[in-house]
Every structure is written in structure tokens, then in C-alpha cells.
Design an enzyme around this catalytic site. Structure first.
Site, PDB file in Angstrom:
ATOM      1  N   GLY A 285       0.804  -1.211   0.000  1.00 37.80           N
ATOM      2  CA  GLY A 285       0.000   0.000   0.000  1.00 37.80           C
ATOM      3  C   GLY A 285       0.840   1.265   0.000  1.00 37.80           C
ATOM      4  N   HIS A 286       0.162   2.405  -0.058  1.00 37.09           N
ATOM      5  CA  HIS A 286       0.879   3.672  -0.174  1.00 37.09           C
ATOM      6  C   HIS A 286       1.682   3.988   1.090  1.00 37.09           C
ATOM      7  CE1 HIS A 286      -3.100   5.865   1.127  1.00 37.09           C
ATOM      8  NE2 HIS A 286      -2.550   5.233   2.132  1.00 37.09           N
TER       9      HIS A 286
END
Length: 341
Positions: free
Chosen positions: A247-248
Site C-alpha cells: 500500500g501507499h
């Protein structure tokens, strides 16, 4: 400021304009013509940047921010420093997202441009297979191979002697030397960010990058999201299996290994030499220490100290999990409990 190789600057905008755009109230009306050039997190904002505050856990960041302006709710407005102009809104994160779209725009492929854009720079010995697309201002290093149907986005930089597989998509990314990205992997798409607005759920702009350092391997159909504002980083010589998701804002150290179906939620930090078994999953904002080992199918919801092995659901130190599992098995079988050797 978001990296200009990947994001178009649409600013500046005055505080009065941003207040009108977001339906907010600018408390210091005399600052209405003050110009904002960028959005930024509170901890990284400068005098020409706009931040937002919506989580009381981070009130220290608000009090210390150098942001020129900030979206806040009325209840917290008094906590902002004097140098920061306040725009009062009901939903600060939604207002910040609206302002971000006004000030920044991701660069895209140009309609009608040739498959290899004239401004792209390819060093000697680059091999580009049929159907591949290389966008404006992209850079590809000596000896790198680009597979059939791969898409290299605007501004992307790829190092030397890399192997980019068929139908790989890379955007908003800086790639080191000797990196291997297998077929179908997607690097640099937006991370998952959403907020509830008066009109429903909206996507939050993702304004960061992905950095893959030297000798990284990314498996087929894996996804590595670009940062929400800061970068998503994968350290040197880390090996990622097929069907893995980062994920970011995830930061992965050097010499890590991740087996298939591993999922790492946003803003988690992973040290050097960490191993993940297949289908391991991590919650967001965790810290996994150097040399830790996460067992297959573990669900990690707490920080893991360096060198420890955790497993189970929810994950815990492996010996404790094995003892509990053995005890439950004995109870289910109707036997008396006892110690586990």
C-alpha cells in the site's frame, strides 16, 4: 511540492479562492489574497503550502506546523500556530483533497503521440518489444529490456540492466539498476485513500512516488502503490513474489522476502532482512523490526520487535501461538489441558 516529473503544477491559488472552492470560512480575512502553491502534510508544509488537520492524535504536528494555511474544524482552530491561516470546514480532509486537485494534476500520456515519445531518453542497448509504450520525459538505462505491451509512464526513470516484463505498468516511479519486474505487475498506481464528503465517498489525491532500489525483484501481477504524499520505498535486493500488494507510503528495507499473497497496508515500515510467508497480512502504520519473520497467513495488528517470529490470527510470538493452538486442539478433543513441550 509533488515531484514535477510526475505532477503538473496548477497553482497558485489565493486563500479566498480555496475557501470559496471548499465552502470554508477563512478566519483571517486580511489574508484572502495570500497565495498557496502546493498542498502538503502538516509536518512537511512550508509557508506557501496548505495542510489539513482531522486527527487529535497528531495535534503536536498542528501546533508545530510551518504551513501557510490549514483546513481545520471549528473545535480545533485555536490549536493552530499564529503563522498559519485557518480555513474552517466541516470535513478538513475532503477540503484538502479538493484543494489538491486545484493545485496539482498527474501527468498522463499524450493523445496521438508515438509509442516512444520523442522526449523519452533511451540509453545504448535498450530493447523495446512490440506494443510497448514509453511516455514523455521517461528515461531508460543501458541494457534494459522492455517487454511486449509494457507501459512506462511520463517522467519514469528506469536504471541499467533491468528486465521489465510483458504488460507491466510503471508510473510515478524511479527504478534502480538490475531491477526485475515480472509480467503484469503494476507500479505506481494510486494508493487506496477515500473520505466521506457531503456528496458521498470521494477519492483522495495521491501525490507521491514509488522508489525501487537496485536489485529488487517484483513478481507477476503484484501491485506497489505510489505514496499519498511521501514515497513508497522498496530497499535494495528485496525479493517480492507474485500477487503481492504494498500500500501507499510503505517502506521496505533491504534483503526482505515476501511470498505470494502477502499484503502490506499503508504507512507500514519494514526493517532489513524481514521474511513474510505466503498470505501474510499487516495492518497499517506498523513497524516491523530488522530480521523479523512473519509466518504464512499471519494477521499482524501490532508492531513486531526485531528478530522475532510471529504467527497466527491475530499474530503473536510464534511459540505462544503454537501453545494456544495445541491447547485448543486438546480442549476440542475433550482431553485435559497440559503443558506443551
Amino acid at each position: 511540492m509533488p515531484d514535477p516529473r510526475f505532477y503538473q503544477d496548477l497553482g497558485p491559488a489565493t486563500l479566498s479562492e480555496l475557501a470559496r472552492l471548499t465552502g470554508g470560512q477563512l478566519l483571517a480575512s486580511e489574508k484572502g489574497e495570500f497565495e498557496i502553491k502546493a498542498v502538503a502534510p502538516l509536518a512537511r508544509a512550508d509557508a506557501t503550502s496548505l495542510g489539513f488537520f482531522s486527527d487529535k492524535r497528531y495535534v503536536a504536528d498542528l501546533k508545530a506546523t510551518k504551513a501557510g494555511a490549514c483546513f481545520v474544524t471549528a473545535a480545533i482552530a485555536q490549536e493552530a500556530p499564529e503563522n498559519c491561516a485557518i480555513i474552517v470546514v466541516d470535513r478538513p480532509q475532503v477540503a484538502w483533497a479538493t484543494a489538491a486537485s486545484r493545485l496539482h494534476r498527474p501527468k498522463t500520456f499524450e493523445a496521438g503521440a508515438p509509442a516512444i515519445h520523442p522526449s523519452a531518453r533511451l540509453e545504448e542497448g535498450v530493447l523495446v518489444a512490440p506494443g510497448a509504450v514509453i511516455g514523455p520525459d521517461a528515461q531508460v538505462g543501458k541494457g534494459t529490456r522492455i517487454g511486449p505491451g509494457a507501459m512506462i509512464g511520463p517522467g519514469v526513470a528506469i536504471g541499467r540492466d533491468c528486465d521489465i516484463g510483458a504488460r507491466v505498468v510503471i508510473g510515478f516511479a524511479l527504478i534502480g539498476d538490475r531491477v526485475r519486474i515480472h509480467a503484469g505487475a503494476v507500479i505506481g498506481e494510486p494508493g487506496f485513500g477515500a473520505a466521506v464528503s457531503a456528496a458521498g465517498i470521494i477519492d483522495l489525491p495521491q501525490l507521491g512516488r514509488v522508489l525501487l532500489q537496485d536489485n529488487v525483484t517484483v513478481g507477476a501481477n503484484s501491485c506497489i502503490d505510489r505514496g499519498a504524499y511521501d514515497d513508497t520505498v522498496v530497499g535494495e535486493n528485496t525479493k517480492i513474489d507474485n500477487l503481492v500488494h504494498l500500500g501507499h507510503n510503505v517502506r521496505v528495507g533491504r534483503n526482505c522476502v515476501m511470498a505470494a499473497y502477502t499484503g502490506i497496508s499503508g504507512s507500514t515500515t519494514i526493517g532489513d532482512g524481514v521474511s513474510f510467508g505466503g498470505k501474510a497480512g499487516l495492518a497499517d502504520h506498523l513497524v516491523i523490526g530488522d530480521g523479523a519473520r512473519i509466518a504464512a497467513a499471519a494477521a499482524v495488528m501490532k508492531n513486531v520487535p526485531a528478530g522475532e517470529t510471529w504467527g497466527g490470527f491475530p499474530a503473536q510470538p510464534i511459540r505462544q501461538w503454537l501453545r494456544e493452538t495445541a491447547w485448543l486442539a486438546r480442549m476440542a478433543a475433550g482431553r485435559k489441558s497440559g503443558g506443551v513441550e
